[in-house]
Design a protein around this motif. Structure first.
Motif, PDB file in Angstrom:
ATOM      1  N   GLU A  95       0.816  -1.214   0.000  1.00 43.61           N
ATOM      2  CA  GLU A  95       0.000   0.000   0.000  1.00 43.61           C
ATOM      3  C   GLU A  95       0.848   1.262   0.000  1.00 43.61           C
ATOM      4  O   GLU A  95       0.395   2.319  -0.434  1.00 43.61           O
ATOM      5  CB  GLU A  95      -0.932   0.008   1.212  1.00 43.61           C
ATOM      6  N   GLN A  96       2.085   1.158   0.468  1.00 42.62           N
ATOM      7  CA  GLN A  96       2.971   2.324   0.531  1.00 42.62           C
ATOM      8  C   GLN A  96       4.375   1.889   0.117  1.00 42.62           C
ATOM      9  O   GLN A  96       4.886   0.883   0.615  1.00 42.62           O
ATOM     10  CB  GLN A  96       2.992   2.908   1.946  1.00 42.62           C
ATOM     11  N   VAL A  97       4.981   2.633  -0.817  1.00 42.20           N
ATOM     12  CA  VAL A  97       6.304   2.274  -1.315  1.00 42.20           C
ATOM     13  C   VAL A  97       7.210   3.501  -1.313  1.00 42.20           C
ATOM     14  O   VAL A  97       6.749   4.653  -1.283  1.00 42.20           O
ATOM     15  CB  VAL A  97       6.247   1.695  -2.751  1.00 42.20           C
ATOM     16  N   GLU A  98       8.501   3.223  -1.333  1.00 36.75           N
ATOM     17  CA  GLU A  98       9.509   4.251  -1.541  1.00 36.75           C
ATOM     18  C   GLU A  98      10.083   4.061  -2.939  1.00 36.75           C
ATOM     19  O   GLU A  98      10.313   2.937  -3.367  1.00 36.75           O
ATOM     20  CB  GLU A  98      10.616   4.142  -0.497  1.00 36.75           C
ATOM     21  N   ASP A 172      -1.632   2.513  -8.094  1.00 36.08           N
ATOM     22  CA  ASP A 172      -2.682   2.341  -7.089  1.00 36.08           C
ATOM     23  C   ASP A 172      -2.104   2.190  -5.692  1.00 36.08           C
ATOM     24  O   ASP A 172      -2.737   1.588  -4.826  1.00 36.08           O
ATOM     25  CB  ASP A 172      -3.531   1.105  -7.433  1.00 36.08           C
ATOM     26  N   THR A 173      -0.936   2.706  -5.488  1.00 34.86           N
ATOM     27  CA  THR A 173      -0.279   2.623  -4.183  1.00 34.86           C
ATOM     28  C   THR A 173       0.229   3.995  -3.783  1.00 34.86           C
ATOM     29  O   THR A 173       0.475   4.852  -4.640  1.00 34.86           O
ATOM     30  CB  THR A 173       0.888   1.616  -4.230  1.00 34.86           C
ATOM     31  N   GLU A 174       0.365   4.211  -2.516  1.00 33.47           N
ATOM     32  CA  GLU A 174       0.835   5.504  -2.000  1.00 33.47           C
ATOM     33  C   GLU A 174       2.362   5.551  -2.028  1.00 33.47           C
ATOM     34  O   GLU A 174       3.026   4.581  -1.665  1.00 33.47           O
ATOM     35  CB  GLU A 174       0.335   5.706  -0.571  1.00 33.47           C
ATOM     36  N   VAL A 175       2.895   6.672  -2.474  1.00 26.19           N
ATOM     37  CA  VAL A 175       4.340   6.873  -2.510  1.00 26.19           C
ATOM     38  C   VAL A 175       4.764   7.550  -1.207  1.00 26.19           C
ATOM     39  O   VAL A 175       4.377   8.686  -0.938  1.00 26.19           O
ATOM     40  CB  VAL A 175       4.753   7.724  -3.726  1.00 26.19           C
ATOM     41  N   ARG A 176       5.539   6.832  -0.422  1.00 26.35           N
ATOM     42  CA  ARG A 176       5.973   7.380   0.869  1.00 26.35           C
ATOM     43  C   ARG A 176       6.997   8.475   0.683  1.00 26.35           C
ATOM     44  O   ARG A 176       6.956   9.499   1.366  1.00 26.35           O
ATOM     45  CB  ARG A 176       6.552   6.264   1.745  1.00 26.35           C
ATOM     46  N   TYR A 198       5.001  15.429  -3.051  1.00 31.02           N
ATOM     47  CA  TYR A 198       5.704  14.222  -2.665  1.00 31.02           C
ATOM     48  C   TYR A 198       6.774  14.549  -1.628  1.00 31.02           C
ATOM     49  O   TYR A 198       7.477  15.555  -1.745  1.00 31.02           O
ATOM     50  CB  TYR A 198       6.384  13.571  -3.875  1.00 31.02           C
TER      51      TYR A 198
END
Length: 378
Positions: A95-98, A172-176, A198
């Motif tokens: 759900e959250q990636v770097e 479809d994922t949040e960028v940390r 961002y």
């Protein structure tokens, strides 16, 4: 995976489903033959010509190279490349990636008359060739290539970053957070990051006396800095915090044993300069992807930038497929996370190589001028 030929089939099917070569009806080969030779040369680290010349069932190397050169245009190749690279991989993103972006610059040592269209870096005196920008997602210390972009003369780091941010907006994922190397340190890139809202960490360049003075004295601290940009006769100023991390180790850096690292960092989870340096170090894993590419990339002497980009894309695709298959088909599901059984990339490449050799009937023996004696048996 039950057999090595299944790995080769998986790779060939990925290309065949996304790329239509539109071969004529009277052509004696099909797309699968071309792709088998392409993946075989990549896994073997040799040229397509060398592989075909040592194969009994392979089509002519000139035929394969002709179709690869005529069916892939630069713009089409980049679109297909990014589709191929992200296929299946998006399923593995949490759900959250770097994410990390990198400019991979290689110096050009050829004739100055042949430098038309080559990208020029602001940090370099001469032109550069084979300049690539890559976008990676970092998931559990694994790196998945999301996009690759070849830079030509006239391209800028901000134009590439704008494309990459568009890719991130479509996930479809949040960028940390976004981690960028110093090639993206300019007013336009920082403005883009702030506009897209961002969190980011960018290694800074010592532009100007003010920042040079800040990085030559004092201890770890956070300061405010600004850069001025110009576009179509209009200028603007972007302000951002700079985290200066001072590292002390007697005898390692200079006479005073101190080194200061500066990072343009604006992220809610970064509170100290040491944390900025720690999080920025996460992007260093990109270099290992380049090292893996050196283990499996088709060799060539061509100056055709499109063909060279194709070989890079196929090499990066091998890495993505390896990580995807490792997680989905080799790792064992269990409570608390999958158990990743050992399956090194080199072993994966060797399996693809052997499958290609079998498919193309690569020569496994050489003619002898006399029968072998007892020394050749056991």
């Amino acid at each position: 995976m039950k057999s090595e030929d299944q790995l080769l089939n998986f790779l060939v099917n990925r290309l065949d489903e996304e790329v239509s070569l539109n071969l004529a009806n009277n052509v004696e080969i099909d797309a699968e033959d071309i792709y088998e030779a392409l993946f075989g040369a990549t896994a073997d680290g040799t040229s397509i010509s060398t592989l075909c010349n040592s194969s009994e069932d392979s089509p002519s190397a000139n035929t394969i190279l002709y179709h690869l050169q005529t069916k892939f245009e630069p713009e089409r190749l980049e679109r297909l490349a990014n589709t191929l690279l992200r296929r299946d991989i998006v399923e593995l993103l949490p759900e959250q990636v770097e994410v990390c972006a990198d400019l991979h610059l290689r110096p050009y040592y050829g004739d100055e008359d042949d430098t038309d269209g080559l990208y020029h870096s602001e940090e370099s005196v001469g032109p550069l060739r084979s300049t690539l920008a890559t976008l990676y997602a970092r998931v559990r210390n694994k790196r998945y290539t999301l996009a690759v972009r070849r830079l030509d003369d006239g391209d800028t780091a901000s134009s590439v970053l704008a494309e990459f941010l568009g890719v991130l907006d479509g996930l479809d994922t949040e960028v940390r957070a976004v981690y960028l190397d110093r090639g993206f340190y300019d007013s336009k890139c920082l403005t883009l990051l702030q506009t897209h809202n961002y969190a980011y960490v960018v290694s800074i360049i010592r532009w100007g006396e003010a920042i040079q003075q800040e990085l030559s004295e004092g201890w770890s601290r956070v300061i405010q800095h600004d850069l001025t940009g110009k576009l179509d006769g209009h200028s603007w100023t972007v302000e951002f915090p700079v985290n200066i991390d001072c590292t002390y180790l007697n005898g390692k850096y200079d006479d005073h044993g101190a080194a200061r690292h500066g990072y343009a960092a604006d992220a809610p989870f970064i509170e100290t300069p040491r944390e900025a340096r720690y999080h920025y170090s996460k992007r260093f894993g990109i270099e290992s992807s380049y090292r893996l590419s050196e283990q499996a990339m088709a060799a060539t002497t061509t100056r055709d930038t499109t063909m060279r980009l194709l070989y890079v894309v196929v090499s990066l695709l091998l890495q993505n497929v390896w990580r995807y298959l490792h997680y989905e088909y080799v790792a064992t599901p269990r409570r608390g996370g999958r158990r990743l059984w050992r399956w090194p990339y080199k072993e994966f490449v060797n399996m693809v190589r052997r499958a290609a050799w079998m498919a193309l009937a690569v020569r496994r023996a050489v003619p002898a001028n006399r029968p072998p004696d007892d020394r050749f048996y056991r």
